[in-house]
Design a protein around this motif. Structure first.
Motif, PDB file in Angstrom:
ATOM      1  N   VAL A  39       0.789  -1.228  -0.027  1.00  0.00           N
ATOM      2  CA  VAL A  39       0.039  -0.003  -0.055  1.00  0.00           C
ATOM      3  C   VAL A  39       0.850   1.432  -0.058  1.00  0.00           C
ATOM      4  CG1 VAL A  39      -1.472   1.348   1.284  1.00  0.00           C
ATOM      5  CG2 VAL A  39      -1.998  -0.954   0.957  1.00  0.00           C
ATOM      6  N   VAL A  69      -7.895   6.107  -0.639  1.00  0.00           N
ATOM      7  CA  VAL A  69      -6.967   7.092  -0.923  1.00  0.00           C
ATOM      8  C   VAL A  69      -6.517   7.203  -2.278  1.00  0.00           C
ATOM      9  CG1 VAL A  69      -6.077   6.688   1.514  1.00  0.00           C
ATOM     10  CG2 VAL A  69      -5.127   5.184  -0.313  1.00  0.00           C
ATOM     11  N   LYS A  70      -7.563   6.592  -3.268  1.00  0.00           N
ATOM     12  CA  LYS A  70      -6.847   6.907  -4.633  1.00  0.00           C
ATOM     13  C   LYS A  70      -6.611   8.196  -5.128  1.00  0.00           C
ATOM     14  CE  LYS A  70     -11.459   6.814  -6.819  1.00  0.00           C
ATOM     15  NZ  LYS A  70     -12.392   6.549  -5.326  1.00  0.00           N
ATOM     16  N   PRO A 113      -0.038   1.006 -10.924  1.00  0.00           N
ATOM     17  CA  PRO A 113       0.432   0.370  -9.398  1.00  0.00           C
ATOM     18  C   PRO A 113       1.007  -0.771  -9.201  1.00  0.00           C
ATOM     19  CG  PRO A 113      -2.199   0.426 -10.335  1.00  0.00           C
ATOM     20  CD  PRO A 113      -1.201   1.052 -11.290  1.00  0.00           C
ATOM     21  N   HIS A 123      -1.306   5.236  -8.602  1.00  0.00           N
ATOM     22  CA  HIS A 123      -2.564   5.204  -9.295  1.00  0.00           C
ATOM     23  C   HIS A 123      -2.549   6.271 -10.317  1.00  0.00           C
ATOM     24  CE1 HIS A 123      -6.889   4.984 -10.193  1.00  0.00           C
ATOM     25  NE2 HIS A 123      -7.146   6.075  -9.510  1.00  0.00           N
ATOM     26  N   CYS A 130      -3.084   8.820  -4.280  1.00  0.00           N
ATOM     27  CA  CYS A 130      -2.038   7.554  -4.605  1.00  0.00           C
ATOM     28  C   CYS A 130      -1.190   7.864  -6.028  1.00  0.00           C
ATOM     29  CB  CYS A 130      -2.773   6.274  -4.907  1.00  0.00           C
ATOM     30  SG  CYS A 130      -1.833   4.949  -5.278  1.00  0.00           S
ATOM     31  N   PRO A 182      -5.244  -4.308  -8.167  1.00  0.00           N
ATOM     32  CA  PRO A 182      -5.521  -3.444  -7.211  1.00  0.00           C
ATOM     33  C   PRO A 182      -7.093  -3.040  -7.516  1.00  0.00           C
ATOM     34  CG  PRO A 182      -3.694  -2.862  -8.279  1.00  0.00           C
ATOM     35  CD  PRO A 182      -4.005  -4.127  -8.699  1.00  0.00           C
ATOM     36  N   GLN A 183      -7.979  -2.955  -6.706  1.00  0.00           N
ATOM     37  CA  GLN A 183      -9.428  -2.482  -6.874  1.00  0.00           C
ATOM     38  C   GLN A 183      -9.129  -0.774  -6.650  1.00  0.00           C
ATOM     39  OE1 GLN A 183     -11.603  -4.673  -8.113  1.00  0.00           O
ATOM     40  NE2 GLN A 183      -9.750  -5.765  -8.240  1.00  0.00           N
ATOM     41  N   CYS A 184      -8.612  -0.129  -7.464  1.00  0.00           N
ATOM     42  CA  CYS A 184      -8.278   1.378  -7.098  1.00  0.00           C
ATOM     43  C   CYS A 184      -9.543   1.891  -7.110  1.00  0.00           C
ATOM     44  CB  CYS A 184      -7.231   1.935  -8.084  1.00  0.00           C
ATOM     45  SG  CYS A 184      -5.711   1.085  -8.125  1.00  0.00           S
ATOM     46  N   VAL A 193      -8.355  -4.721  -0.758  1.00  0.00           N
ATOM     47  CA  VAL A 193      -8.394  -3.730  -2.133  1.00  0.00           C
ATOM     48  C   VAL A 193      -6.973  -3.579  -2.634  1.00  0.00           C
ATOM     49  CG1 VAL A 193      -8.822  -1.512  -2.528  1.00  0.00           C
ATOM     50  CG2 VAL A 193     -10.229  -2.541  -0.635  1.00  0.00           C
ATOM     51  N   CYS A 194      -5.840  -3.505  -2.092  1.00  0.00           N
ATOM     52  CA  CYS A 194      -4.637  -3.276  -3.023  1.00  0.00           C
ATOM     53  C   CYS A 194      -4.283  -4.325  -3.142  1.00  0.00           C
ATOM     54  CB  CYS A 194      -3.842  -2.050  -2.276  1.00  0.00           C
ATOM     55  SG  CYS A 194      -2.605  -1.374  -3.035  1.00  0.00           S
ATOM     56  N   CYS A 197     -10.841   2.272  -3.622  1.00  0.00           N
ATOM     57  CA  CYS A 197      -9.911   2.485  -2.548  1.00  0.00           C
ATOM     58  C   CYS A 197      -9.894   3.982  -2.039  1.00  0.00           C
ATOM     59  CB  CYS A 197      -8.531   2.532  -3.303  1.00  0.00           C
ATOM     60  SG  CYS A 197      -7.290   2.869  -1.959  1.00  0.00           S
ATOM     61  N   ARG A 247       3.082   1.938  -3.067  1.00  0.00           N
ATOM     62  CA  ARG A 247       2.197   2.379  -4.299  1.00  0.00           C
ATOM     63  C   ARG A 247       1.453   3.843  -3.865  1.00  0.00           C
ATOM     64  NH1 ARG A 247      -1.226  -3.058  -5.287  1.00  0.00           N
ATOM     65  NH2 ARG A 247       0.688  -4.058  -6.532  1.00  0.00           N
TER      66      ARG A 247
END
Ligand code: SF4
Length: 345
Positions: free
Chosen positions: A144, A208-209, A220, A215, A212, A201-203, A195-196, A206, A147
């Motif tokens: 995490v 904090v996308k 990622p 991202h 990030c 990763p399921q941005c 998630v990550c 997320c 990234r």
């Protein structure tokens, strides 16, 4: 958006979307947190849950674990792998009881002096149980954070690890958010686990996308960077499994170091020829050769060749003894042997 929003976003996300029903979350006290952290090293949550429940049921407190025989601890650990963890766990429990009256220290440095407790486990105990502002750095969290920061330094070097630790420290909650340190730690672990993901990763989900950097770059999975590769070796073992008509199996305890240390195994040979030499010639024809398979260890691919042999109960095989099926669940047995001896073990 600047990075000072990172910790609050993680905390708020954890409250709403994080994991709250893991068995070790029932009480955020050092014993269950420590036990789960050790079990979770290199092992999936789904596998650890049942082992954790069994351990806590048998050893409800650190004193119970400290008083247990190592063989019983190894038996309960059987199948979880990386058995040095179980030996360290037992030693650590004894040290906590003998030297600290059964109380885990609160301080990260003191925790790290205990057997088997490294910086990340110490930080997990200190932050989850005592609310201390320290950053854990397990595989999920490392992914995490590298990234988030598009941290491209090679984590195979200690300089890069130190730099990442320093940056992780700068991201810790401040002000009123410090009171939610346990949710921050849990949130980082949950985000990495749910998630990550390593490969996908399921941005979109997320929290904090918008912060990030990986991202933002659309890259990622380029992080973390780690060029260290494990040197793997292959080794072949022939497992001679002598069995009586009553189903008892001849097992001996492995030495306290090396592969499958302190676990119970049948006689092991380095070649088929050696195994044959250990068996009277008249029995060779009745030996059943099972299809070989590979068991993967941290640094080694173990090619296992099971050889089953029905023998009279009066036979002996050097060191060891006959163990009846009723005894097996209590013994520390390596996972592949458990499978060979039968389902349900
Ligand atoms: S935005 Fe994507 S890559 Fe960045 S932390 Fe979230 S899940 Fe991971």
């Amino acid at each position: 958006m600047s990075l000072h929003r990172f910790a609050p976003l993680i905390i708020e996300w954890q409250r709403r979307h994080g994991r709250h029903d893991l068995p070790w979350q029932k009480s955020l006290t050092p014993y269950p947190v420590w036990l789960s952290e050790i079990m979770l090293q290199q092992t999936q949550v789904s596998t650890v849950k049942a082992y954790f429940e069994r351990f806590i049921q048998r050893f409800p407190a650190v004193q119970d674990l400290a008083q247990a025989e190592l063989d019983e601890v190894m038996g309960l650990w059987s199948g979880l792998g990386y058995y040095s963890r179980a030996r360290m766990l037992h030693r650590c429990a004894q040290m906590v009881v003998q030297e600290n009256g059964g109380v885990f220290p609160q301080d990260v440095a003191a925790l790290q002096k205990l057997p088997g407790i490294g910086p990340s486990t110490a930080a997990a105990i200190a932050s989850l149980c005592f609310g201390q502002a320290v950053s854990i750095m397990d595989g999920n969290v490392r992914r995490v954070l590298t990234r988030l920061l598009a941290f491209g330094e090679d984590l195979a070097t200690s300089a890069a690890q130190k730099n990442l630790n320093r940056l992780a420290h700068d991201l810790l909650p401040t002000g009123v958010w410090v009171q939610s340190m346990h949710q921050y730690t849990q949130g980082l672990m949950d985000l990495g686990a749910t998630v990550c993901h390593t490969r996908q990763p399921q941005c979109g989900q997320c929290p904090v996308k918008d912060l990030c950097q990986a991202h933002a770059k659309g890259l990622p999975t380029n992080y973390p960077v780690n060029t260290r590769k494990l040197l793997r070796r292959a080794q072949s073992w022939w497992l001679l499994i002598p069995t009586t008509a009553q189903g008892a199996v001849w097992l001996r305890k492995r030495p306290a170091s090396g592969i499958w240390a302190s676990l119970y195994v049948p006689p092991i040979y380095d070649s088929h020829q050696q195994a044959l030499q250990a068996v009277p010639t008249v029995w060779h024809a009745r030996m059943q050769v099972q299809t070989p398979f590979v068991h993967v260890l941290t640094h080694r691919d173990l090619h296992l060749h099971p050889l089953h042999l029905r023998v009279p109960a009066t036979s002996t095989w050097g060191e060891g003894q006959w163990w009846a099926p009723a005894d097996w669940p209590e013994l520390g047995l390596p996972a592949p042997l458990r499978r060979l001896l039968g389902p349900g073990l």
